[in-house]
Write a protein that holds these residues in place. Structure first.
Motif, short mmCIF file in Angstrom:
data_model
loop_
_atom_site.label_atom_id
_atom_site.label_comp_id
_atom_site.label_asym_id
_atom_site.label_seq_id
_atom_site.Cartn_x
_atom_site.Cartn_y
_atom_site.Cartn_z
N UNK A 102 0.83 -1.22 0.00
CA UNK A 102 0.00 0.00 0.00
C UNK A 102 0.86 1.27 0.00
N UNK A 103 2.13 1.12 -0.34
CA UNK A 103 3.06 2.25 -0.20
C UNK A 103 2.57 3.52 -0.91
N UNK A 104 2.13 3.35 -2.16
CA UNK A 104 1.71 4.55 -2.92
C UNK A 104 0.55 5.26 -2.24
N UNK A 105 -0.41 4.49 -1.77
CA UNK A 105 -1.59 5.09 -1.10
C UNK A 105 -1.17 5.81 0.17
N UNK A 106 -0.23 5.20 0.89
CA UNK A 106 0.24 5.81 2.14
C UNK A 106 0.90 7.16 1.83
N UNK A 107 1.75 7.16 0.83
CA UNK A 107 2.46 8.37 0.47
C UNK A 107 1.48 9.44 -0.02
N UNK A 144 19.86 2.26 7.42
CA UNK A 144 18.56 2.67 6.89
C UNK A 144 17.91 3.70 7.83
N UNK A 145 17.95 3.42 9.14
CA UNK A 145 17.32 4.34 10.09
C UNK A 145 18.06 5.68 10.08
N UNK A 357 11.13 1.26 5.22
CA UNK A 357 11.86 2.49 5.55
C UNK A 357 12.72 2.93 4.36
N UNK A 358 13.31 1.95 3.68
CA UNK A 358 14.13 2.28 2.50
C UNK A 358 13.27 2.93 1.42
N UNK A 359 12.07 2.41 1.24
CA UNK A 359 11.18 2.99 0.24
C UNK A 359 10.82 4.44 0.60
N UNK A 360 10.66 4.68 1.89
CA UNK A 360 10.33 6.04 2.32
C UNK A 360 11.48 7.00 2.01
#
Ligand SMILES: O=P(O)(O)OC[C@H]1O[C@H](O[C@H]2O[C@H](CO)[C@@H](O)[C@H](O)[C@H]2O)[C@H](O)[C@@H](O)[C@@H]1O
Length: 374
Positions: A102-107, A144-145, A357-360
């Protein structure tokens, strides 16, 4: 494999399984059409509430049966795999879809808002292991963090003592809330998020410090004859671990904890992943810590903030509930198995948390590049 690097997993939320069996007409699992996503405050199902009630102080002391039931229930040794379980799993995933899928929707939902990241530690950034002192996070996760914190204000919110969780994470650029949020090192109140901000300490349970030390010493003494029991001093709370205790000894362990706690009505008990958590009765939890940190970052009464909280434990539910109540951002539960939760999305394990987190980070970098080109 040595004891230190044995990764372990808790079986499907056995608390749920037990209840499902015990009250077959009120299974907590329902299909997506039968039940809407968890409402604020809806983390504990009615029957589970009953079970947990047994855990709480009763006439000055918890009921032994309640303790042992809950210990068994939250840490099963035998789980039946049935077709209905598979259905329940798919239904749960529909209600708490993968945050990666759901990454796109979240963004999209965060557009125009300041994302603020809240990360639990054990089971979220580091895999669950047998020895709590060996719960290290990987270098890849740390990198990553670190990158994440360059993109968004980021806080660690843990049941651990703050110094201990810092010794695992080792990133000075983050904010830290230890002892289930009762020990916060955050930005100076009211100041907007800026590099080099002065930090402040907030410890709402400081008066409990001597009591916690006393209880810790007593629990060490009382449990020393139980092989595998580990008592951990988390500064404003104490954890009694039974992950490595033989199940036939759980009752004895529960009795010992009970005998200590009955002298301390100002302390309460909750349970986590194969751990009994003892903490002050004050109305402070990870949800309050989240609100405190948002306020400190200058987001009081702001509509343009988008907090994201990722956690795996029951104590993280307090933060998920706050996000639902505020109608801001969302919670992500880290779990391989269906659990009653106020989180909106799910991730299965720390490796998926790292991917998310990497995607973010990647998305933020791309959006900054896009802005620079305009
Ligand atoms: O809020 P958290 O950061 O998730 O901390 C909750 C508890 O985590 C730790 O215990 C859990 O992880 C251990 C290491 O993987 C595992 O051995 C144990 O069974 C888990 O319950 C920590 O040791 C506790 O003090 C925290 O309260």
């Amino acid at each position: 494999m040595t004891k230190q690097n044995v990764l372990v997993s808790d079986s499907p939320s056995a608390l749920n399984m037990t209840i499902t069996v015990a009250v077959s007409n009120s299974s907590i699992f329902t299909t997506a059409t039968q039940k809407p996503p968890a409402a604020p405050g809806g983390y504990i199902s009615i029957s589970r509430k009953k079970l947990l009630k047994n855990l709480e102080i009763n006439n000055g002391g918890p009921r032994a049966n309640g303790w042992i039931d809950s210990m068994r229930a939250s840490s099963p040794t035998h789980i039946k795999s049935t077709p209905s379980l598979a259905d329940e799993q798919s239904s749960w995933i529909l209600r708490h879809p993968s945050a990666l899928d759901m990454f796109e929707q979240i963004i999209d939902a965060s557009k125009g808002k300041q994302i603020v990241m809240f990360l639990d530690y054990d089971g979220t950034l580091s895999p669950i292991v047998e020895d709590p002192d060996q719960a290290f996070m990987s270098d890849a996760m740390r990198k990553t963090v670190k990158k994440l914190a360059r993109c968004f204000p980021t806080a660690i919110v843990s049941g651990r003592c703050r110094d201990k969780v810092y010794s695992f994470v080792r990133l000075a650029e983050l904010y830290y809330a230890g002892s289930h949020g009762m020990d916060i090192k955050g930005p100076a109140k009211g100041s907007k998020y800026k590099k080099g901000n002065q930090s402040v300490l907030f410890q709402p349970a400081s008066e409990f410090l001597p009591m916690i030390d006393e209880v810790y010493a007593q629990l060490i003494e009382k449990t020393k004859s139980i092989p595998g029991a580990i008592v951990e001093n988390n500064k404003f709370c104490v954890s009694v671990h039974y992950r490595c205790v033989e199940e036939k000894k759980w009752n004895e362990l529960a009795q010992q904890v009970r005998s200590v706690l009955k002298e301390y009505p100002k302390l309460r008990l909750s349970s986590g992943r194969k751990v009994l958590e003892i903490r002050p009765t004050i109305k402070w939890d990870k949800g309050k810590a989240l609100e405190f940190l948002l306020e400190s970052l200058g987001f009081t009464n702001c509509t343009d903030v988008f907090p994201v909280y990722i956690g795996d434990d029951r104590t993280d539910e307090d933060a998920f509930k706050i996000l639902r109540e505020r109608g801001q951002g969302f919670g992500i539960l880290v779990s391989k198995f269906p659990k009653e939760t106020s989180a909106s999305y799910s991730l299965q394990e720390p490796s998926e948390v790292m991917n998310f987190l990497q995607k973010m980070v990647e998305w933020k970098r791309q959006s900054l590049r896009g802005q620079a080109m305009v």
